[in-house]
Design an enzyme around this catalytic site. Sequence first.
Site, short mmCIF file in Angstrom:
data_model
loop_
_atom_site.label_atom_id
_atom_site.label_comp_id
_atom_site.label_asym_id
_atom_site.label_seq_id
_atom_site.Cartn_x
_atom_site.Cartn_y
_atom_site.Cartn_z
N GLU A 249 -0.70 55.93 43.51
CA GLU A 249 -1.88 55.20 43.07
C GLU A 249 -2.11 54.84 41.65
O GLU A 249 -2.66 55.67 40.89
CB GLU A 249 -3.23 55.92 43.43
CG GLU A 249 -4.52 54.92 43.28
CD GLU A 249 -5.68 55.82 43.66
OE1 GLU A 249 -5.80 56.74 44.15
OE2 GLU A 249 -6.80 55.10 43.61
N THR B 140 -17.41 63.89 40.95
CA THR B 140 -17.58 62.54 41.54
C THR B 140 -18.67 62.83 42.80
O THR B 140 -19.78 61.83 42.78
CB THR B 140 -16.31 62.00 41.92
OG1 THR B 140 -15.51 62.10 40.75
CG2 THR B 140 -16.66 60.61 42.26
N LYS C 35 -0.96 52.60 46.59
CA LYS C 35 -2.38 52.42 46.55
C LYS C 35 -2.86 51.69 45.19
O LYS C 35 -3.04 52.16 44.30
CB LYS C 35 -3.15 53.64 46.71
CG LYS C 35 -4.54 53.56 46.81
CD LYS C 35 -5.23 54.82 47.36
CE LYS C 35 -6.79 54.32 47.16
NZ LYS C 35 -7.62 55.62 47.87
P1 13P Z 1 -12.64 53.59 45.74
O1 13P Z 1 -12.23 52.74 46.78
O2 13P Z 1 -14.03 53.89 45.68
O3 13P Z 1 -12.10 53.09 44.41
O4 13P Z 1 -11.82 55.02 45.99
C1 13P Z 1 -10.45 55.07 46.35
C2 13P Z 1 -9.90 56.28 45.84
O5 13P Z 1 -9.46 56.95 46.46
C3 13P Z 1 -9.80 56.19 44.38
O6 13P Z 1 -8.71 57.34 43.79
#
Ligand code: 13P
Length: 341
Positions: A180, A32, A222
């Site tokens: 998350e 990424t 999250k």
């Molecule tokens: P973004 O805020 O770019 O979505 O990234 C947050 C994140 O940690 C995704 O796992």
Amino acid sequence: MSKSQSERLESTARELVAPQKGILAADESTGTIGKRFATINVDSTPETRLAYREGMFSTEGLSEFVSGVILYDETLRQETSSGKTIPELLSERGMIPGIKVDTGAKELAFCPGEKVTEGLDGLRDRLVEYVGLGARFAKWRAVIAIGDGLPSDTCIDVNAHALARYAALCVENGLVPIVEPEVLMDGAHDIETCYEATVRTQRAVFAALAVQRVPLEQILLKPNMVLSGTDCREQASVHEVAVQTIRCLKNAVPASVPGIVFLSGGQSDELATAHLNEMNRIGGFPWELSFSYGRALQAPALKAWSGEQANMAAAQAALHKRSRLNGLARSGDYRDELEAA
Ligand code: 13P
């Protein structure tokens, strides 16, 4: 688990969502960050990744608005130019080091177009090592897509189960788990469709956390915000996004969770700030609502840096500005006009 360990995790969770502050997600995997660097024509090597991240974390005054930073495995182990480890640098500067512990989302068998996040095998041993390297909290991201007949119950269930397995192991080993479940914004669906997929996902996640006896006072959620799909012709207003996101959380998230830290998920940096601000302006919920942004905090800084050490001060200023504005959004005090200032 000892009383003092649960108290410590509860207090770390609360520290991460202290007033005015949120989390910087800088845990991009090697793949990424390579894609992010490609947008500014910078080669991604261990050295360039360290130069960029060490520069970002050394931003003067960052800890006024950033409580903690999520790191990738490589970064947690890297040494700065002054011989400190990155976790030492963060701790010295008043920010809590965290670590992404999942190993990525992979195709889910018999569920075309859907993914399940891997990384449970050997996780307990890896967590013990991460604590030794200075991590105090962790992150695991599940990805849920919206589409024709998606998300399936299968996808939601297996990801909720894995999130709960991860969260239980984190608490057992002394790390605050950031849970998350990200419902992606890709698609032409409307905001109500996003609401339905998000509330279903969050309810399944909290059911799995309950089955696996995870103490909710010691975790952070999250989630995505409830948004119109990227290709939806009618984009919901900032106020509508805030109202639908709060409605969703109230229908799915127990009040014992100390804080909710949104991901930005591809929203523009300014919209991500405006949405969080509007939720906190409306108020009337039991949790701290904060941010754990990756792209929405780093995008302007990355562009300003462009791989040149000479631009680092400008990059730091850009990160500081986005952090400060999101800090204001924690209390509903952000205004559009502040973008120009
Ligand atoms: P973004 O805020 O770019 O979505 O990234 C947050 C994140 O940690 C995704 O796992």
